[in-house]
Design a protein around this motif. Structure first.
Motif, PDB file in Angstrom:
ATOM      1  N   LEU A   1       0.225  -1.114   0.029  1.00  0.00           N
ATOM      2  CA  LEU A   1      -0.136  -0.292   0.210  1.00  0.00           C
ATOM      3  C   LEU A   1       0.738   1.509   0.008  1.00  0.00           C
ATOM      4  O   LEU A   1       1.763   1.258   1.066  1.00  0.00           O
ATOM      5  CB  LEU A   1      -0.989   0.196   1.310  1.00  0.00           C
ATOM      6  CG  LEU A   1      -1.583   1.062   0.946  1.00  0.00           C
ATOM      7  CD1 LEU A   1      -2.906   1.370   0.055  1.00  0.00           C
ATOM      8  CD2 LEU A   1      -2.148   0.807   2.896  1.00  0.00           C
ATOM      9  N   LEU A   2       0.609   1.846  -0.822  1.00  0.00           N
ATOM     10  CA  LEU A   2       1.207   3.427  -0.912  1.00  0.00           C
ATOM     11  C   LEU A   2       1.004   4.502  -0.787  1.00  0.00           C
ATOM     12  O   LEU A   2      -0.327   4.434  -1.275  1.00  0.00           O
ATOM     13  CB  LEU A   2       1.691   3.612  -2.670  1.00  0.00           C
ATOM     14  CG  LEU A   2       2.609   2.473  -3.079  1.00  0.00           C
ATOM     15  CD1 LEU A   2       3.106   2.753  -5.039  1.00  0.00           C
ATOM     16  CD2 LEU A   2       4.015   2.501  -2.472  1.00  0.00           C
ATOM     17  N   LEU A   3       0.791   5.285   0.464  1.00  0.00           N
ATOM     18  CA  LEU A   3       0.304   6.513   1.019  1.00  0.00           C
ATOM     19  C   LEU A   3       1.125   7.517   0.323  1.00  0.00           C
ATOM     20  O   LEU A   3       2.042   8.146   0.292  1.00  0.00           O
ATOM     21  CB  LEU A   3       0.147   6.088   2.009  1.00  0.00           C
ATOM     22  CG  LEU A   3      -0.508   5.124   2.593  1.00  0.00           C
ATOM     23  CD1 LEU A   3      -0.490   4.791   4.337  1.00  0.00           C
ATOM     24  CD2 LEU A   3      -2.153   4.975   2.322  1.00  0.00           C
ATOM     25  N   PRO A   4       0.184   8.177   0.364  1.00  0.00           N
ATOM     26  CA  PRO A   4       1.437  10.076   0.075  1.00  0.00           C
ATOM     27  C   PRO A   4       1.379  10.684   1.422  1.00  0.00           C
ATOM     28  O   PRO A   4       2.127  11.610   1.991  1.00  0.00           O
ATOM     29  CB  PRO A   4      -0.298  10.890  -0.239  1.00  0.00           C
ATOM     30  CG  PRO A   4      -1.457  10.345   0.116  1.00  0.00           C
ATOM     31  CD  PRO A   4      -1.241   8.788   0.496  1.00  0.00           C
ATOM     32  N   ASP A   5       1.139  10.183   2.480  1.00  0.00           N
ATOM     33  CA  ASP A   5       1.561  11.181   4.194  1.00  0.00           C
ATOM     34  C   ASP A   5       2.951  10.501   4.657  1.00  0.00           C
ATOM     35  O   ASP A   5       2.764   9.300   4.806  1.00  0.00           O
ATOM     36  CB  ASP A   5       0.239  10.757   4.828  1.00  0.00           C
ATOM     37  CG  ASP A   5      -0.785  11.960   4.838  1.00  0.00           C
ATOM     38  OD1 ASP A   5      -0.648  12.608   4.039  1.00  0.00           O
ATOM     39  OD2 ASP A   5      -2.219  11.988   5.165  1.00  0.00           O
ATOM     40  N   VAL A   6       3.225  11.074   4.941  1.00  0.00           N
ATOM     41  CA  VAL A   6       4.770  10.119   5.413  1.00  0.00           C
ATOM     42  C   VAL A   6       5.360  10.303   6.550  1.00  0.00           C
ATOM     43  O   VAL A   6       4.500  11.224   7.198  1.00  0.00           O
ATOM     44  CB  VAL A   6       5.783  11.133   4.755  1.00  0.00           C
ATOM     45  CG1 VAL A   6       7.548  10.443   5.310  1.00  0.00           C
ATOM     46  CG2 VAL A   6       5.982  11.779   3.141  1.00  0.00           C
ATOM     47  N   GLU A   7       5.153   8.662   6.997  1.00  0.00           N
ATOM     48  CA  GLU A   7       5.470   9.356   8.668  1.00  0.00           C
ATOM     49  C   GLU A   7       6.955   8.961   8.820  1.00  0.00           C
ATOM     50  O   GLU A   7       7.962   8.035   8.482  1.00  0.00           O
ATOM     51  CB  GLU A   7       4.576   8.568   8.840  1.00  0.00           C
ATOM     52  CG  GLU A   7       3.651   8.144   9.090  1.00  0.00           C
ATOM     53  CD  GLU A   7       1.972   7.520   9.603  1.00  0.00           C
ATOM     54  OE1 GLU A   7       3.181   6.592  10.543  1.00  0.00           O
ATOM     55  OE2 GLU A   7       1.078   7.377   9.921  1.00  0.00           O
ATOM     56  N   PRO A   8       7.433   9.060   9.991  1.00  0.00           N
ATOM     57  CA  PRO A   8       9.168   8.160  10.511  1.00  0.00           C
ATOM     58  C   PRO A   8       9.764   7.296  10.173  1.00  0.00           C
ATOM     59  O   PRO A   8      10.725   6.994   9.992  1.00  0.00           O
ATOM     60  CB  PRO A   8       8.422   8.369  12.040  1.00  0.00           C
ATOM     61  CG  PRO A   8       7.968   9.548  12.282  1.00  0.00           C
ATOM     62  CD  PRO A   8       6.805   9.323  11.187  1.00  0.00           C
ATOM     63  N   VAL A   9       8.703   6.065   9.546  1.00  0.00           N
ATOM     64  CA  VAL A   9       9.501   4.690   9.497  1.00  0.00           C
ATOM     65  C   VAL A   9       8.959   4.506   7.721  1.00  0.00           C
ATOM     66  O   VAL A   9       9.920   3.579   7.578  1.00  0.00           O
ATOM     67  CB  VAL A   9       7.657   4.050   9.999  1.00  0.00           C
ATOM     68  CG1 VAL A   9       6.138   4.064   9.118  1.00  0.00           C
ATOM     69  CG2 VAL A   9       8.523   2.199   9.576  1.00  0.00           C
ATOM     70  N   ASP A  10       8.887   5.440   7.411  1.00  0.00           N
ATOM     71  CA  ASP A  10       9.023   5.668   6.222  1.00  0.00           C
ATOM     72  C   ASP A  10      10.285   5.439   5.361  1.00  0.00           C
ATOM     73  O   ASP A  10      11.273   5.710   4.588  1.00  0.00           O
ATOM     74  CB  ASP A  10       8.611   6.143   4.866  1.00  0.00           C
ATOM     75  CG  ASP A  10       6.781   5.855   5.509  1.00  0.00           C
ATOM     76  OD1 ASP A  10       6.073   5.106   5.259  1.00  0.00           O
ATOM     77  OD2 ASP A  10       5.589   6.929   5.769  1.00  0.00           O
ATOM     78  N   HIS A  11      11.156   6.920   7.277  1.00  0.00           N
ATOM     79  CA  HIS A  11      11.905   8.196   6.318  1.00  0.00           C
ATOM     80  C   HIS A  11      13.806   6.658   6.195  1.00  0.00           C
ATOM     81  O   HIS A  11      14.498   7.252   5.119  1.00  0.00           O
ATOM     82  CB  HIS A  11      12.667   8.007   7.569  1.00  0.00           C
ATOM     83  CG  HIS A  11      11.111   9.426   7.545  1.00  0.00           C
ATOM     84  ND1 HIS A  11      11.330  10.982   9.091  1.00  0.00           N
ATOM     85  CD2 HIS A  11      10.870  10.340   6.279  1.00  0.00           C
ATOM     86  CE1 HIS A  11      10.184  11.257   8.317  1.00  0.00           C
ATOM     87  NE2 HIS A  11       9.784  11.224   7.233  1.00  0.00           N
ATOM     88  N   PRO A  12      13.783   5.523   7.085  1.00  0.00           N
ATOM     89  CA  PRO A  12      14.780   4.413   6.523  1.00  0.00           C
ATOM     90  C   PRO A  12      14.885   4.719   5.269  1.00  0.00           C
ATOM     91  O   PRO A  12      15.921   4.304   4.251  1.00  0.00           O
ATOM     92  CB  PRO A  12      15.039   3.874   7.279  1.00  0.00           C
ATOM     93  CG  PRO A  12      14.183   4.174   8.729  1.00  0.00           C
ATOM     94  CD  PRO A  12      12.869   5.434   8.012  1.00  0.00           C
ATOM     95  N   VAL A  13      13.570   4.372   4.666  1.00  0.00           N
ATOM     96  CA  VAL A  13      13.612   3.358   3.340  1.00  0.00           C
ATOM     97  C   VAL A  13      13.817   4.110   2.143  1.00  0.00           C
ATOM     98  O   VAL A  13      14.446   4.000   1.301  1.00  0.00           O
ATOM     99  CB  VAL A  13      12.111   3.179   3.460  1.00  0.00           C
ATOM    100  CG1 VAL A  13      11.705   2.334   1.732  1.00  0.00           C
ATOM    101  CG2 VAL A  13      12.255   1.446   4.358  1.00  0.00           C
ATOM    102  N   GLN A  14      13.183   5.308   2.726  1.00  0.00           N
ATOM    103  CA  GLN A  14      13.633   6.812   1.205  1.00  0.00           C
ATOM    104  C   GLN A  14      14.873   7.083   1.092  1.00  0.00           C
ATOM    105  O   GLN A  14      15.316   7.028   0.412  1.00  0.00           O
ATOM    106  CB  GLN A  14      12.501   8.032   2.135  1.00  0.00           C
ATOM    107  CG  GLN A  14      11.486   7.974   1.978  1.00  0.00           C
ATOM    108  CD  GLN A  14      10.124   9.254   2.429  1.00  0.00           C
ATOM    109  OE1 GLN A  14      11.012  10.170   2.866  1.00  0.00           O
ATOM    110  NE2 GLN A  14       9.517   9.319   2.493  1.00  0.00           N
ATOM    111  N   LYS A  15      15.691   7.102   2.269  1.00  0.00           N
ATOM    112  CA  LYS A  15      16.966   7.348   2.326  1.00  0.00           C
ATOM    113  C   LYS A  15      17.883   5.898   1.262  1.00  0.00           C
ATOM    114  O   LYS A  15      18.865   6.326   1.029  1.00  0.00           O
ATOM    115  CB  LYS A  15      17.670   7.683   4.035  1.00  0.00           C
ATOM    116  CG  LYS A  15      18.890   8.220   3.284  1.00  0.00           C
ATOM    117  CD  LYS A  15      19.326   8.457   5.245  1.00  0.00           C
ATOM    118  CE  LYS A  15      20.982   8.462   5.358  1.00  0.00           C
ATOM    119  NZ  LYS A  15      21.363   8.316   6.780  1.00  0.00           N
ATOM    120  N   ALA A  16      17.707   5.044   1.786  1.00  0.00           N
ATOM    121  CA  ALA A  16      18.091   4.097   1.416  1.00  0.00           C
ATOM    122  C   ALA A  16      17.905   3.943   0.288  1.00  0.00           C
ATOM    123  O   ALA A  16      18.814   3.395  -0.983  1.00  0.00           O
ATOM    124  CB  ALA A  16      17.756   2.217   1.850  1.00  0.00           C
TER     125      ALA A  16
END
Length: 214
Positions: A158-173
């Motif tokens: 599921l892809l969501l528009p609202d970013v949460e802290p749990v998304d940050h490490p994956v985005q960075k990687a």
């Protein structure tokens, strides 16, 4: 006296609209939050019977298979090793839309694929599945009976528009991997960044090519 009810009704109506807007926004955020905790996702597929169906396929997303790519707009997936690769079908179904947008990736051996430009405005279901039945886009000789193989359940996120802290490490990687397009990355170390290092067995190559087709 007759005007008082009408005035009251107008004020009350305005208040109801304001409350609806406020609570509607709150409800929307609650739905997103609920989706994160209850979405029946599957970020790792494969391991079933049949060569094609047994091939490992992974969405590089958090463990609960819910992810907000945010401004980076980058999605990642990994295809495990196989002697007879087939093409891969990607499907994106935004909430409230009757039909999905699909993309097909040509057959390839073990690799890490990055997709750019994932603009997520509403909750969107992302499915990925190998074309085991047709072998469409195959780059190597197929088993003549491959068309009889049933497709395994798709990898589902599921892809969501609202970013949460749990998304940050994956985005960075994923952003870091984007700089490796056309090159190679260590298989075990790379998958370990997503908590998936244990998927790599002796059958896997030590290095994964990084493909960036979109």
């Amino acid at each position: 006296m007759a005007m008082v009810p009408r005035v009251f009704s107008g004020v009350a109506g305005t208040m109801m609209i304001l409350l609806a807007l406020i609570f509607g926004d709150v409800l929307c955020k609650e739905v997103y939050s609920s989706n994160r905790s209850t979405f029946p996702g599957r970020r790792v597929g494969g391991g079933t019977r049949g060569e094609c169906n047994a091939r490992i396929l992974v969405h590089l997303v958090p463990e609960n298979s819910v992810f907000a790519p945010g401004a980076t707009g980058i999605l990642g997936l990994v295809q495990g090793p196989t002697a007879n690769p087939v093409s891969l079908e990607l499907s994106f179904l935004p909430e409230g839309v009757g039909s999905a947008t699909t993309r097909t990736l040509r057959a390839a051996s073990a690799n890490l694929t990055l997709i750019s430009g994932a603009a997520i405005a509403v909750p969107t279901i992302w499915e990925s599945t190998f074309n085991c039945e047709t072998g469409n886009g195959v780059d190597s000789v197929q088993d003549p009976l491959a068309f009889t193989q049933p497709a395994f359940p798709p990898v589902l996120s599921l892809l969501l528009p609202d970013v949460e802290p749990v998304d940050h490490p994956v985005q960075k990687a994923l952003t870091s991997l984007r700089a490796k397009c056309g090159g190679n990355v260590p298989a075990t170390q790379t998958l370990a960044q997503f908590g998936l290092g244990d998927l790599v067995t002796e059958e896997w190559p030590e290095q994964l090519p990084v493909r960036c087709p979109f």
